[in-house]
Design a protein around this motif. Structure first.
Motif, PDB file in Angstrom:
ATOM      1  N   HIS A 211      14.113  -0.229  14.516  1.00 61.15           N
ATOM      2  CA  HIS A 211      13.087   0.453  14.884  1.00 61.15           C
ATOM      3  C   HIS A 211      13.949   1.587  15.054  1.00 61.15           C
ATOM      4  O   HIS A 211      14.801   1.696  16.008  1.00 61.15           O
ATOM      5  N   HIS A 212      13.515   3.140  15.367  1.00 60.35           N
ATOM      6  CA  HIS A 212      14.088   4.340  15.720  1.00 60.35           C
ATOM      7  C   HIS A 212      12.718   4.833  17.047  1.00 60.35           C
ATOM      8  O   HIS A 212      12.776   5.896  17.449  1.00 60.35           O
ATOM      9  N   TYR A 213      11.167   4.294  16.353  1.00 62.59           N
ATOM     10  CA  TYR A 213      10.482   5.546  16.699  1.00 62.59           C
ATOM     11  C   TYR A 213       9.215   3.907  17.577  1.00 62.59           C
ATOM     12  O   TYR A 213       9.710   2.538  17.983  1.00 62.59           O
ATOM     13  N   GLU A 214       8.460   4.525  18.572  1.00 61.82           N
ATOM     14  CA  GLU A 214       8.589   3.639  19.856  1.00 61.82           C
ATOM     15  C   GLU A 214       7.012   4.584  19.651  1.00 61.82           C
ATOM     16  O   GLU A 214       6.205   5.434  19.878  1.00 61.82           O
ATOM     17  N   VAL A 215       5.967   3.600  20.358  1.00 55.00           N
ATOM     18  CA  VAL A 215       4.311   4.276  21.720  1.00 55.00           C
ATOM     19  C   VAL A 215       4.948   4.927  22.844  1.00 55.00           C
ATOM     20  O   VAL A 215       5.488   4.268  23.800  1.00 55.00           O
TER      21      VAL A 215
ATOM     22  N   ASP B  76       9.206   1.686   5.767  1.00 55.63           N
ATOM     23  CA  ASP B  76      10.171   3.080   5.681  1.00 55.63           C
ATOM     24  C   ASP B  76       9.711   4.354   6.337  1.00 55.63           C
ATOM     25  O   ASP B  76       9.952   5.116   6.573  1.00 55.63           O
ATOM     26  N   SER B  77       8.002   4.598   6.249  1.00 57.76           N
ATOM     27  CA  SER B  77       8.206   5.664   7.008  1.00 57.76           C
ATOM     28  C   SER B  77       7.130   5.771   8.674  1.00 57.76           C
ATOM     29  O   SER B  77       7.720   5.060   8.818  1.00 57.76           O
ATOM     30  N   ASN B  78       7.364   7.004   8.711  1.00 58.12           N
ATOM     31  CA  ASN B  78       6.958   7.348   9.989  1.00 58.12           C
ATOM     32  C   ASN B  78       4.750   7.827   9.964  1.00 58.12           C
ATOM     33  O   ASN B  78       4.931   8.767   8.891  1.00 58.12           O
TER      34      ASN B  78
ATOM     35  N   TRP C  87      -1.798   7.344   1.927  1.00 63.21           N
ATOM     36  CA  TRP C  87      -1.972   6.037   2.610  1.00 63.21           C
ATOM     37  C   TRP C  87      -2.459   5.228   3.658  1.00 63.21           C
ATOM     38  O   TRP C  87      -2.599   4.587   3.874  1.00 63.21           O
ATOM     39  N   GLN C  88      -1.508   6.210   4.173  1.00 64.00           N
ATOM     40  CA  GLN C  88      -1.625   6.254   6.131  1.00 64.00           C
ATOM     41  C   GLN C  88      -2.275   5.777   6.569  1.00 64.00           C
ATOM     42  O   GLN C  88      -2.736   5.621   6.937  1.00 64.00           O
TER      43      GLN C  88
ATOM     44  N   VAL D  22       0.130  -1.391  -0.011  1.00 60.79           N
ATOM     45  CA  VAL D  22       0.095  -0.247   0.108  1.00 60.79           C
ATOM     46  C   VAL D  22       1.118   1.192   0.162  1.00 60.79           C
ATOM     47  O   VAL D  22       0.328   2.077  -0.718  1.00 60.79           O
ATOM     48  N   SER D  23       2.128   1.251   0.810  1.00 58.45           N
ATOM     49  CA  SER D  23       2.958   2.471   0.602  1.00 58.45           C
ATOM     50  C   SER D  23       2.985   2.820  -0.834  1.00 58.45           C
ATOM     51  O   SER D  23       3.544   3.648  -1.239  1.00 58.45           O
TER      52      SER D  23
END
Length: 204
Positions: free
Chosen positions: A122-126, A40-42, A49-50, A17-18
């Motif tokens: 990963h670089h990001y988190e909840v 690969d996107s944030n 699409w997100q 979908v990206s």
């Protein structure tokens, strides 16, 4: 994706979908369950699409159709339910390899104090728990390593339970000892097997 098919022998379709958008989801019969993979996107990019995928998958969850979120998918659905997503560390450090985490509650087939080792990159988190969610698992590096909806058939992990040896060789820069690779494969298989069982039970 190939690992899931090979290990469990059940039919899947894959939608990129990206690159091609979400329209292809309209051209298939209703699936028994959905897996949202990494990207690969944030989430903060708020790409069209997100936004569309988030709305579609939240609707599936609310309709009682099982959904599994993986890495970006974990963050996307937490965001859809009101969580904040941000860098793990201000220096944009990449966490990669495997990570052991502890399950905090009996829910959707997981057991309290069960330990899972899962591949990560990963670089990001909840950063906070959505109101309708349960804190499913935690680790020293990522507090909200696993999440689940309180009443709907959804759970998610920051790691990559779908990861195969090919994933390890091409997406994790450091060389992992064989024992660590086997543990990561085993932990990932536990997560995927739980999801497939959830789909089976929900479809009965």
């Amino acid at each position: 994706m190939n690992k899931i098919v090979q290990s469990h022998g059940i039919p899947f379709t894959y939608h990129w979908v990206s690159t091609f958008g979400t329209d292809s989801l309209d051209f298939i019969d209703e699936a028994s369950g959905y897996i949202i993979f990494g990207s690969d996107s944030n989430v903060s990019d708020r790409l069209p699409w997100q936004i569309d995928l988030s709305k579609r998958m939240k609707a599936k969850i609310e309709a009682g159709i099982p959904v599994l979120g993986i890495c970006f998918g974990h963050q996307l659905m937490a965001d859809a339910y009101g969580a904040t997503i941000d860098l793990v560390k201000p220096d944009n450090r990449c966490f990669e390899g495997t990570r052991k985490q502890k399950v905090l509650t009996d829910h959707l087939g997981f057991k309290t104090n069960e330990e899972l080792e899962i591949f990560i990159t990963h670089h990001y988190e909840v950063k906070n728990l959505p109101q309708e969610f349960i804190h499913l698992s935690t680790s020293s590096d990522c507090f909200y390593d696993g999440l689940a909806h309180k009443t709907k058939p959804f759970f998610s992990f920051q790691g990559h339970p779908e990861a195969s040896r090919h994933f390890v060789e091409n997406h994790i820069e450091s060389k992992l000892p064989e024992e660590q690779v086997l543990s990561g494969l085993s932990g990932g298989n536990r997560v995927i097997s739980n999801f497939i069982e959830l789909v089976r039970l929900t479809s009965v």
